[in-house]
Design a protein around this motif. Structure first.
Motif, PDB file in Angstrom:
ATOM      1  N   GLU A 100      -7.132  -6.164 -23.152  1.00 38.60           N
ATOM      2  CA  GLU A 100      -6.515  -6.925 -23.951  1.00 38.60           C
ATOM      3  C   GLU A 100      -5.078  -6.715 -24.341  1.00 38.60           C
ATOM      4  OE1 GLU A 100      -8.590  -6.349 -27.624  1.00 38.60           O
ATOM      5  OE2 GLU A 100     -10.474  -6.931 -26.776  1.00 38.60           O
ATOM      6  N   ALA A 101      -4.621  -5.675 -24.050  1.00 41.82           N
ATOM      7  CA  ALA A 101      -3.000  -5.288 -24.188  1.00 41.82           C
ATOM      8  C   ALA A 101      -2.194  -5.828 -23.011  1.00 41.82           C
ATOM      9  CB  ALA A 101      -2.579  -3.757 -24.347  1.00 41.82           C
ATOM     10  N   GLN A 102      -2.933  -5.955 -21.766  1.00 40.29           N
ATOM     11  CA  GLN A 102      -2.151  -6.284 -20.746  1.00 40.29           C
ATOM     12  C   GLN A 102      -2.001  -7.866 -20.635  1.00 40.29           C
ATOM     13  OE1 GLN A 102      -4.630  -5.052 -17.477  1.00 40.29           O
ATOM     14  NE2 GLN A 102      -4.020  -3.121 -17.397  1.00 40.29           N
ATOM     15  N   PRO A 103      -0.717  -8.124 -20.624  1.00 42.56           N
ATOM     16  CA  PRO A 103      -0.293  -9.784 -20.298  1.00 42.56           C
ATOM     17  C   PRO A 103      -0.846 -10.373 -19.153  1.00 42.56           C
ATOM     18  CG  PRO A 103       1.505  -8.265 -19.525  1.00 42.56           C
ATOM     19  CD  PRO A 103       0.406  -7.470 -20.178  1.00 42.56           C
ATOM     20  N   PRO A 104      -1.291 -11.488 -19.318  1.00 41.95           N
ATOM     21  CA  PRO A 104      -1.785 -12.430 -18.268  1.00 41.95           C
ATOM     22  C   PRO A 104      -0.796 -12.184 -17.128  1.00 41.95           C
ATOM     23  CG  PRO A 104      -1.125 -13.782 -19.744  1.00 41.95           C
ATOM     24  CD  PRO A 104      -1.265 -12.372 -20.589  1.00 41.95           C
ATOM     25  N   LYS A 105      -1.231 -12.239 -15.627  1.00 40.41           N
ATOM     26  CA  LYS A 105      -0.472 -12.362 -14.629  1.00 40.41           C
ATOM     27  C   LYS A 105       0.084 -13.713 -14.506  1.00 40.41           C
ATOM     28  CE  LYS A 105      -2.419  -8.910 -11.722  1.00 40.41           C
ATOM     29  NZ  LYS A 105      -3.356  -8.644 -10.245  1.00 40.41           N
ATOM     30  N   SER A 106       1.182 -13.873 -14.024  1.00 44.33           N
ATOM     31  CA  SER A 106       1.897 -15.214 -13.780  1.00 44.33           C
ATOM     32  C   SER A 106       1.573 -15.702 -12.510  1.00 44.33           C
ATOM     33  CB  SER A 106       3.436 -15.072 -13.984  1.00 44.33           C
ATOM     34  OG  SER A 106       3.942 -14.432 -12.795  1.00 44.33           O
ATOM     35  N   ALA A 107       1.604 -17.043 -12.373  1.00 41.81           N
ATOM     36  CA  ALA A 107       1.206 -17.510 -10.969  1.00 41.81           C
ATOM     37  C   ALA A 107       2.034 -17.186  -9.935  1.00 41.81           C
ATOM     38  CB  ALA A 107       1.218 -19.056 -11.049  1.00 41.81           C
ATOM     39  N   GLU A 108       3.149 -16.846 -10.113  1.00 40.84           N
ATOM     40  CA  GLU A 108       4.449 -16.380  -9.273  1.00 40.84           C
ATOM     41  C   GLU A 108       4.088 -14.955  -8.742  1.00 40.84           C
ATOM     42  OE1 GLU A 108       9.192 -15.515  -8.711  1.00 40.84           O
ATOM     43  OE2 GLU A 108       8.211 -16.539 -10.702  1.00 40.84           O
ATOM     44  N   GLN A 146      -0.377 -11.693  -3.397  1.00 43.63           N
ATOM     45  CA  GLN A 146      -1.163 -12.259  -2.517  1.00 43.63           C
ATOM     46  C   GLN A 146      -0.388 -12.012  -0.867  1.00 43.63           C
ATOM     47  OE1 GLN A 146      -4.724 -12.915  -2.341  1.00 43.63           O
ATOM     48  NE2 GLN A 146      -4.512 -13.099  -0.259  1.00 43.63           N
ATOM     49  N   TYR A 147       0.597 -12.585  -1.077  1.00 41.51           N
ATOM     50  CA  TYR A 147       1.432 -12.390   0.277  1.00 41.51           C
ATOM     51  C   TYR A 147       1.444 -11.176   0.819  1.00 41.51           C
ATOM     52  CZ  TYR A 147       5.405 -12.730   3.235  1.00 41.51           C
ATOM     53  OH  TYR A 147       6.309 -12.698   4.197  1.00 41.51           O
ATOM     54  N   ILE A 148       1.768  -9.967  -0.118  1.00 41.90           N
ATOM     55  CA  ILE A 148       1.902  -8.833   0.170  1.00 41.90           C
ATOM     56  C   ILE A 148       0.361  -8.178   0.841  1.00 41.90           C
ATOM     57  CG2 ILE A 148       2.190  -6.418  -0.553  1.00 41.90           C
ATOM     58  CD1 ILE A 148       4.124  -7.372  -2.555  1.00 41.90           C
ATOM     59  N   LEU A 149      -0.600  -8.637   0.199  1.00 40.88           N
ATOM     60  CA  LEU A 149      -1.876  -8.067   0.665  1.00 40.88           C
ATOM     61  C   LEU A 149      -2.212  -8.787   2.054  1.00 40.88           C
ATOM     62  CD1 LEU A 149      -4.100  -8.500  -2.504  1.00 40.88           C
ATOM     63  CD2 LEU A 149      -3.900  -6.481  -1.281  1.00 40.88           C
ATOM     64  N   ASN A 150      -1.884 -10.047   2.350  1.00 41.52           N
ATOM     65  CA  ASN A 150      -1.739 -10.580   3.836  1.00 41.52           C
ATOM     66  C   ASN A 150      -0.952  -9.862   4.657  1.00 41.52           C
ATOM     67  OD1 ASN A 150      -3.490 -12.594   2.609  1.00 41.52           O
ATOM     68  ND2 ASN A 150      -1.650 -14.114   2.316  1.00 41.52           N
ATOM     69  N   GLU A 151       0.114  -9.366   4.237  1.00 43.85           N
ATOM     70  CA  GLU A 151       1.111  -8.640   5.035  1.00 43.85           C
ATOM     71  C   GLU A 151       0.247  -7.259   5.464  1.00 43.85           C
ATOM     72  OE1 GLU A 151       4.139  -8.791   6.523  1.00 43.85           O
ATOM     73  OE2 GLU A 151       4.070 -10.872   5.876  1.00 43.85           O
ATOM     74  N   ILE A 152      -0.387  -6.816   4.258  1.00 42.75           N
ATOM     75  CA  ILE A 152      -1.229  -5.480   4.602  1.00 42.75           C
ATOM     76  C   ILE A 152      -2.322  -5.750   5.867  1.00 42.75           C
ATOM     77  CG2 ILE A 152      -2.608  -3.991   3.806  1.00 42.75           C
ATOM     78  CD1 ILE A 152      -1.281  -4.077   0.803  1.00 42.75           C
ATOM     79  N   ARG A 153      -2.978  -6.930   5.507  1.00 41.58           N
ATOM     80  CA  ARG A 153      -4.193  -7.159   6.670  1.00 41.58           C
ATOM     81  C   ARG A 153      -3.497  -7.313   7.990  1.00 41.58           C
ATOM     82  NH1 ARG A 153      -5.452 -10.716   2.315  1.00 41.58           N
ATOM     83  NH2 ARG A 153      -6.930  -9.714   1.033  1.00 41.58           N
ATOM     84  N   ASP A 154      -2.275  -8.163   7.941  1.00 42.27           N
ATOM     85  CA  ASP A 154      -1.802  -8.215   9.342  1.00 42.27           C
ATOM     86  C   ASP A 154      -1.155  -6.829  10.061  1.00 42.27           C
ATOM     87  OD1 ASP A 154      -1.895 -10.964   9.167  1.00 42.27           O
ATOM     88  OD2 ASP A 154       0.213 -11.294   8.477  1.00 42.27           O
ATOM     89  N   LEU A 155      -0.795  -5.962   9.100  1.00 40.47           N
ATOM     90  CA  LEU A 155      -0.460  -4.785   9.543  1.00 40.47           C
ATOM     91  C   LEU A 155      -1.760  -4.071  10.159  1.00 40.47           C
ATOM     92  CD1 LEU A 155       1.410  -2.277  10.093  1.00 40.47           C
ATOM     93  CD2 LEU A 155       1.122  -1.745   7.761  1.00 40.47           C
ATOM     94  N   ARG A 156      -2.708  -3.894   9.139  1.00 34.76           N
ATOM     95  CA  ARG A 156      -4.118  -3.401   9.854  1.00 34.76           C
ATOM     96  C   ARG A 156      -4.319  -3.968  11.142  1.00 34.76           C
ATOM     97  NH1 ARG A 156      -8.613  -5.543   9.217  1.00 34.76           N
ATOM     98  NH2 ARG A 156     -10.880  -4.263   9.295  1.00 34.76           N
ATOM     99  N   GLU A 157      -4.442  -5.445  11.330  1.00 34.51           N
ATOM    100  CA  GLU A 157      -4.788  -5.647  12.624  1.00 34.51           C
ATOM    101  C   GLU A 157      -4.005  -5.282  13.678  1.00 34.51           C
ATOM    102  OE1 GLU A 157      -5.229  -9.982  11.643  1.00 34.51           O
ATOM    103  OE2 GLU A 157      -7.009  -9.707  10.275  1.00 34.51           O
ATOM    104  N   TYR A 158      -2.842  -5.370  13.419  1.00 37.02           N
ATOM    105  CA  TYR A 158      -1.859  -4.939  14.284  1.00 37.02           C
ATOM    106  C   TYR A 158      -2.170  -3.649  14.971  1.00 37.02           C
ATOM    107  CZ  TYR A 158       2.390  -3.285  16.700  1.00 37.02           C
ATOM    108  OH  TYR A 158       3.418  -2.586  17.498  1.00 37.02           O
ATOM    109  N   MET A 159      -2.349  -2.602  13.883  1.00 37.49           N
ATOM    110  CA  MET A 159      -2.809  -1.276  14.332  1.00 37.49           C
ATOM    111  C   MET A 159      -3.668  -0.982  15.029  1.00 37.49           C
ATOM    112  SD  MET A 159      -0.055   0.389  13.184  1.00 37.49           S
ATOM    113  CE  MET A 159      -0.609   2.210  13.422  1.00 37.49           C
ATOM    114  N   ILE A 160      -4.958  -1.793  14.615  1.00 35.20           N
ATOM    115  CA  ILE A 160      -6.174  -1.709  15.424  1.00 35.20           C
ATOM    116  C   ILE A 160      -6.072  -2.215  16.829  1.00 35.20           C
ATOM    117  CG2 ILE A 160      -8.488  -2.935  15.442  1.00 35.20           C
ATOM    118  CD1 ILE A 160      -8.424  -2.861  12.513  1.00 35.20           C
ATOM    119  N   LYS A 161      -5.341  -3.312  16.922  1.00 35.93           N
ATOM    120  CA  LYS A 161      -4.954  -3.673  18.444  1.00 35.93           C
ATOM    121  C   LYS A 161      -4.193  -2.797  19.343  1.00 35.93           C
ATOM    122  CE  LYS A 161      -2.906  -8.054  20.495  1.00 35.93           C
ATOM    123  NZ  LYS A 161      -2.093  -9.332  20.211  1.00 35.93           N
ATOM    124  N   LEU A 162      -3.317  -2.446  18.431  1.00 40.70           N
ATOM    125  CA  LEU A 162      -2.257  -1.083  19.211  1.00 40.70           C
ATOM    126  C   LEU A 162      -3.020  -0.095  19.716  1.00 40.70           C
ATOM    127  CD1 LEU A 162       0.651  -0.596  20.064  1.00 40.70           C
ATOM    128  CD2 LEU A 162       0.955   0.564  17.940  1.00 40.70           C
TER     129      LEU A 162
END
Length: 413
Positions: A109-117, A123-139
């Motif tokens: 209750e004390a935490q303020p709601p996350k802004s859309a920004e 979400q952008y950072i999580l996508n970057e993490i997924r890309d990094l993971r896929e790159y490491m697997i491929k490598l």
């Protein structure tokens, strides 16, 4: 607070530098894509601008071990990077973000709601993490394959890379070759590597081979970008149908954007004694079909446009409607860029067009694009055209002959 700006190629690179320079308590404040360099506004390269900060009273130190998991996204980034640095031996394992301890109801209750920004940034950072993971697997996978490959296989891989075959198919081919070696419990010699590679790729192409102009189609449309040689190709096929198969052929052209194109087809029509109809819009087609009512087969030449545009594709598709049996063949030049051909193939396959004809075989020594397009878009190759001689410089697509060109002479590779 100490704030620092980083300009990098990708976010993981920035995270690594931030951790090293600002310490484990640094946070990412903002990320955005920018363009740098170039000359007079041209040839600029895309980069990522990352703004990071750390409290000045926080000691600058590297993060020697994984931190206790928190719900903050930058902590997820750091844990992924630390896992990657410990090695890629478990590269195929799925890396999931660390689970956070469930907060108490009061804390929620004390935490303020996350802004859309903020949500978008996370979400952008999580996508970057997924890309990094896929790159490491491929490598990791690529490194594993390299250790297993013999010298002849490395030479084969180099040949196919020079032929601009997609890495996806090169990797798949190598895996199948290695599996065959394991089953036979021996290493293939160079000649065997080439023979086995040809056999494997022939199997890939077999479902798409033996395509030709349908014997049931009375109207055949030819579509493709400007400059690929549609008009000359139509003349070659018309000569084959007229001289060798005894069919009465007629021409329709809608390529009224270039007067020269109409004149060129009219010249061929006069030489072959074939009637020609010119249409300017779909409403002209019924009259053209009526004028060619006595013909066994009608070849229709369409305007070459920039078919990277969906608008131009839809314009051409509007001309391909007919109540009679018909089919459409996509014409592509092997001198074009593979990326551009792929975009065009994607545009037309959305409308169910699957047959393709490749031109200018004699103007290139790189043939990987053919296999790339066939396998990616399930295309059916019909003919290979080369040169300007009518009707000789065209032949049916044959898998064996094509693979000979793609693989070359293994002894000289």
């Amino acid at each position: 607070m100490r704030v620092k700006r980083y300009v990098v190629n990708a976010l993981p690179e920035a995270v690594s530098r931030i951790r090293t320079e600002l310490g484990k308590d640094a946070v990412i404040l903002d990320t955005k894509e920018i363009k740098v360099g170039g000359f007079m506004g041209m040839f600029r390269k895309k980069k990522m601008e990352v703004i990071a900060a750390v409290e000045t009273n926080s000691p600058k130190q590297p993060d020697p071990a994984p931190r206790k998991a928190t719900p903050e996204v930058h902590a997820v980034v750091e844990q992924i990077l630390q896992t990657a640095q410990r090695g890629t031996s478990a590269g195929t394992a799925v890396m999931e973000p660390p689970a956070a301890a469930a907060p108490s109801p009061a804390a929620v209750e004390a935490q303020p709601p996350k802004s859309a920004e903020r949500e978008n940034k996370e979400q952008y950072i999580l996508n970057e993490i997924r890309d990094l993971r896929e790159y490491m697997i491929k490598l990791s996978k690529q490194q594993s394959l390299l250790h297993e490959m013999s010298e002849p296989m490395l030479q084969l891989k180099e040949r196919l890379q020079q032929q601009e075959l997609d890495e996806e198919w090169i990797e798949k081919l190598v895996e199948e070759l290695l599996e065959k070696q394991k089953r036979e419990n021996r290493s293939f010699q160079k000649e065997e590597v080439w023979q086995q590679a040809k056999s494997i790729m022939a199997g890939w192409l077999e479902p798409f081979s033996n395509a030709d102009i349908s014997s049931e189609a009375r109207i055949v449309h030819f579509v493709g970008p400007t400059g690929v040689g549609k008009t000359t190709t139509i003349a070659k096929l018309a000569a084959d149908q007229t001289i060798k198969r005894g069919k009465k052929v007629g021409f329709i052209t809608s390529d009224t954007y270039r007067i020269a194109a109409v004149d060129q087809l009219r010249t061929y029509a006069n030489i072959l004694n074939v009637p020609l109809e010119v249409v300017f819009s779909p409403s002209d087609l019924p009259k053209a079909y009526k004028g060619l009512a006595e013909r066994d087969l009608i070849f229709m030449d369409t305007a070459g446009r920039n078919f990277r545009s969906e608008l131009y594709v839809s314009e051409v598709i509007s001309l391909l409607q007919s109540n009679e049996p018909n089919e459409t063949i996509l014409v592509l030049s092997l001198t074009g860029k593979t990326t551009d051909m792929s975009i065009i193939a994607d545009r037309f396959t959305k409308y169910g067009i699957r047959k393709v004809l490749f031109t200018k075989l004699d103007e290139t020594t790189v043939f990987g694009a053919i296999l790339n397009l066939i396998l990616k878009y399930q295309l059916q190759p019909t003919y290979l055209a080369s040169g300007q001689t009518v009707p000789d410089d065209i032949e049916r697509f044959r898998v064996s002959l094509y693979l000979d060109k793609l693989l070359g002479d293994g002894e000289n590779e």
